[in-house]
Motif scaffolding. Structure first.
Motif, mmCIF file in Angstrom:
data_model
loop_
_atom_site.group_PDB
_atom_site.id
_atom_site.type_symbol
_atom_site.label_atom_id
_atom_site.label_comp_id
_atom_site.label_asym_id
_atom_site.label_seq_id
_atom_site.Cartn_x
_atom_site.Cartn_y
_atom_site.Cartn_z
ATOM 1 N N SER A 1 64.914 -12.750 -25.101
ATOM 2 C CA SER A 1 65.331 -11.424 -25.585
ATOM 3 C C SER A 1 66.361 -10.794 -24.661
ATOM 4 O O SER A 1 66.408 -9.568 -24.501
ATOM 5 C CB SER A 1 64.116 -10.496 -25.714
ATOM 6 O OG SER A 1 63.258 -10.939 -26.720
ATOM 7 N N GLU A 2 67.186 -11.627 -24.083
ATOM 8 C CA GLU A 2 68.215 -11.126 -23.177
ATOM 9 C C GLU A 2 69.014 -9.998 -23.843
ATOM 10 O O GLU A 2 69.442 -10.110 -24.986
ATOM 11 C CB GLU A 2 69.162 -12.258 -22.775
ATOM 12 C CG GLU A 2 70.229 -11.835 -21.787
ATOM 13 C CD GLU A 2 71.134 -12.984 -21.362
ATOM 14 O OE1 GLU A 2 72.077 -12.751 -20.582
ATOM 15 O OE2 GLU A 2 70.892 -14.126 -21.812
ATOM 16 N N ASN A 3 69.147 -8.906 -23.124
ATOM 17 C CA ASN A 3 69.941 -7.736 -23.543
ATOM 18 C C ASN A 3 69.267 -6.848 -24.587
ATOM 19 O O ASN A 3 69.862 -5.844 -25.013
ATOM 20 C CB ASN A 3 71.324 -8.156 -24.056
ATOM 21 C CG ASN A 3 72.157 -8.837 -22.983
ATOM 22 O OD1 ASN A 3 72.081 -8.461 -21.816
ATOM 23 N ND2 ASN A 3 72.932 -9.844 -23.377
ATOM 24 N N ASP A 4 68.049 -7.181 -25.023
ATOM 25 C CA ASP A 4 67.337 -6.261 -25.903
ATOM 26 C C ASP A 4 66.991 -5.016 -25.094
ATOM 27 O O ASP A 4 66.634 -5.105 -23.917
ATOM 28 C CB ASP A 4 66.063 -6.914 -26.449
ATOM 29 C CG ASP A 4 65.560 -6.250 -27.722
ATOM 30 O OD1 ASP A 4 66.157 -5.237 -28.144
ATOM 31 O OD2 ASP A 4 64.582 -6.756 -28.309
ATOM 32 N N ILE A 5 67.094 -3.853 -25.727
ATOM 33 C CA ILE A 5 66.884 -2.582 -25.036
ATOM 34 C C ILE A 5 65.610 -1.918 -25.545
ATOM 35 O O ILE A 5 65.470 -1.655 -26.748
ATOM 36 C CB ILE A 5 68.083 -1.643 -25.241
ATOM 37 C CG1 ILE A 5 69.343 -2.248 -24.629
ATOM 38 C CG2 ILE A 5 67.801 -0.266 -24.629
ATOM 39 C CD1 ILE A 5 70.610 -1.476 -24.951
ATOM 40 N N PHE A 6 64.699 -1.640 -24.629
ATOM 41 C CA PHE A 6 63.474 -0.918 -24.952
ATOM 42 C C PHE A 6 63.549 0.477 -24.345
ATOM 43 O O PHE A 6 64.014 0.648 -23.217
ATOM 44 C CB PHE A 6 62.256 -1.652 -24.394
ATOM 45 C CG PHE A 6 61.898 -2.905 -25.141
ATOM 46 C CD1 PHE A 6 60.902 -2.895 -26.104
ATOM 47 C CD2 PHE A 6 62.565 -4.099 -24.894
ATOM 48 C CE1 PHE A 6 60.567 -4.046 -26.800
ATOM 49 C CE2 PHE A 6 62.244 -5.256 -25.583
ATOM 50 C CZ PHE A 6 61.246 -5.228 -26.540
ATOM 51 N N ILE A 7 63.058 1.471 -25.087
ATOM 52 C CA ILE A 7 63.035 2.830 -24.553
ATOM 53 C C ILE A 7 61.605 3.322 -24.340
ATOM 54 O O ILE A 7 61.389 4.471 -23.976
ATOM 55 C CB ILE A 7 63.821 3.808 -25.442
ATOM 56 C CG1 ILE A 7 63.244 3.866 -26.856
ATOM 57 C CG2 ILE A 7 65.303 3.429 -25.469
ATOM 58 C CD1 ILE A 7 63.909 4.933 -27.743
ATOM 59 N N SER B 1 60.184 -4.192 -21.314
ATOM 60 C CA SER B 1 61.346 -5.044 -21.058
ATOM 61 C C SER B 1 60.938 -6.332 -20.364
ATOM 62 O O SER B 1 61.487 -7.407 -20.646
ATOM 63 C CB SER B 1 62.379 -4.288 -20.206
ATOM 64 O OG SER B 1 62.891 -3.180 -20.913
ATOM 65 N N GLY B 2 59.958 -6.223 -19.481
ATOM 66 C CA GLY B 2 59.461 -7.428 -18.815
ATOM 67 C C GLY B 2 58.608 -8.277 -19.718
ATOM 68 O O GLY B 2 58.744 -9.503 -19.754
ATOM 69 N N PHE B 3 57.748 -7.633 -20.484
ATOM 70 C CA PHE B 3 56.838 -8.361 -21.376
ATOM 71 C C PHE B 3 57.594 -9.143 -22.438
ATOM 72 O O PHE B 3 57.223 -10.262 -22.791
ATOM 73 C CB PHE B 3 55.870 -7.378 -22.023
ATOM 74 C CG PHE B 3 54.864 -8.019 -22.938
ATOM 75 C CD1 PHE B 3 53.794 -8.732 -22.428
ATOM 76 C CD2 PHE B 3 54.981 -7.905 -24.316
ATOM 77 C CE1 PHE B 3 52.857 -9.327 -23.260
ATOM 78 C CE2 PHE B 3 54.053 -8.500 -25.161
ATOM 79 C CZ PHE B 3 52.988 -9.207 -24.634
ATOM 80 N N PHE B 4 58.661 -8.544 -22.954
ATOM 81 C CA PHE B 4 59.416 -9.186 -24.030
ATOM 82 C C PHE B 4 60.610 -10.001 -23.532
ATOM 83 O O PHE B 4 61.497 -10.349 -24.316
ATOM 84 C CB PHE B 4 59.873 -8.144 -25.052
ATOM 85 C CG PHE B 4 58.778 -7.702 -25.975
ATOM 86 C CD1 PHE B 4 58.418 -8.452 -27.070
ATOM 87 C CD2 PHE B 4 58.081 -6.522 -25.726
ATOM 88 C CE1 PHE B 4 57.402 -8.054 -27.922
ATOM 89 C CE2 PHE B 4 57.054 -6.108 -26.563
ATOM 90 C CZ PHE B 4 56.714 -6.877 -27.664
ATOM 91 N N LYS B 5 60.633 -10.317 -22.257
ATOM 92 C CA LYS B 5 61.587 -11.274 -21.704
ATOM 93 C C LYS B 5 63.048 -10.910 -22.003
ATOM 94 O O LYS B 5 63.767 -11.628 -22.692
ATOM 95 C CB LYS B 5 61.294 -12.688 -22.242
ATOM 96 C CG LYS B 5 59.856 -13.141 -22.104
ATOM 97 C CD LYS B 5 59.434 -13.256 -20.661
ATOM 98 C CE LYS B 5 58.013 -13.794 -20.537
ATOM 99 N NZ LYS B 5 57.530 -13.814 -19.136
ATOM 100 N N THR B 6 63.471 -9.768 -21.452
ATOM 101 C CA THR B 6 64.837 -9.311 -21.695
ATOM 102 C C THR B 6 65.802 -9.693 -20.566
ATOM 103 O O THR B 6 66.961 -9.282 -20.588
ATOM 104 C CB THR B 6 64.868 -7.781 -21.863
ATOM 105 O OG1 THR B 6 64.410 -7.159 -20.649
ATOM 106 C CG2 THR B 6 63.984 -7.335 -23.019
ATOM 107 N N GLY B 7 65.326 -10.454 -19.602
ATOM 108 C CA GLY B 7 66.176 -10.840 -18.475
ATOM 109 C C GLY B 7 67.223 -11.877 -18.845
ATOM 110 O O GLY B 7 67.191 -12.466 -19.934
#
Length: 233
Positions: A35-41, A24-30
């Motif tokens: 990638s805001e709001n992208d969800i990684f599991i 989530s940090g690597f792919f810039k989901t903040g």
């Protein structure tokens, strides 16, 4: 035949919360990031790829359902299945895969998703057809469609067909987003592997105006002296 639920169950069984936090940090989901709001599991790409290979008989309609998932790894699994299906598909099936792909570019919304699929599906479909769709994508207001356009030419570069890559690089030369600058520089570097002299001719009239990130990627395989020459303003 398998279903979207079958793939989702297998992917979720491989989830790793600690890995999810890193991704989530690597792919810039903040907030405010690309990638805001992208969800990684937390499923690594090799694991996702391995799972996808077990479900290659999943119908395209089921894969399309996965493309709409908010979970990154599920969208990736769908795309990986589509890539493998495309390799063995007949003309009608390839057209269906290509049309589905372009109809869902809003779901192909991260650089890794683009990079593992655009060349194989879009590039593969358009290689012996009219290339105009790539130029429309390159001029799209959507970031990911622009990246699809340039990365789709990777397959053509490998076969020594460089014209479209260079023409699209010109269209994207002054792009403001780092992800497009990197992708364009990467494809230019690939051009240089096939024909360094042609890449140099391209750079000679553009390197002073190119974004530095794009240029650094393009000349990565050059000698230190050559890199120094091109990096000077």
């Amino acid at each position: 035949m398998h279903t979207a639920q079958d793939i989702e169950k297998a992917i979720r069984a491989a989830a790793n919360p600690a890995k999810a936090k890193v991704l989530s940090g690597f792919f810039k989901t903040g907030k405010g990031e690309y990638s805001e709001n992208d969800i990684f599991i937390g499923v690594p790409v090799p694991v996702t790829r391995s799972i996808a290979k077990q479900y290659l008989d999943t119908p395209l309609a089921e894969l399309t359902t996965l493309l709409h998932s908010p979970v990154h790894e599920l969208r990736m699994a769908a795309l990986l299945c589509m890539v493998e299906q495309f390799k063995k598909a007949d003309k009608a099936q390839r057209t269906a895969l290509y049309n589905t792909y372009l109809a869902h570019t809003a779901c192909i919304n991260n650089w890794d998703l683009v990079d593992l699929s655009a060349s194989q599906i879009v590039g593969g479909y358009l290689e012996h057809r009219d290339h105009a769709p790539l130029y429309r994508l390159a001029q799209s207001p959507q970031l990911w469609e622009q990246r699809i356009a340039i990365v789709a030419t990777w397959q053509w570069i490998r076969r020594g067909h460089l014209d479209d890559t260079l023409a699209l690089a010109d269209l994207l030369l002054h792009h403001e987003h780092d992800l497009i600058r990197k992708a364009t520089g990467w494809m230019l570097r690939e051009v240089g592997k096939k024909d360094k002299a042609r890449l140099c001719r391209f750079l000679d009239t553009r390197y002073r105006q190119m974004p530095r990130t794009m240029l650094r990627y393009a000349i990565e395989r050059f000698t230190p002296e050559e890199r120094k020459h091109y990096m000077q303003k």
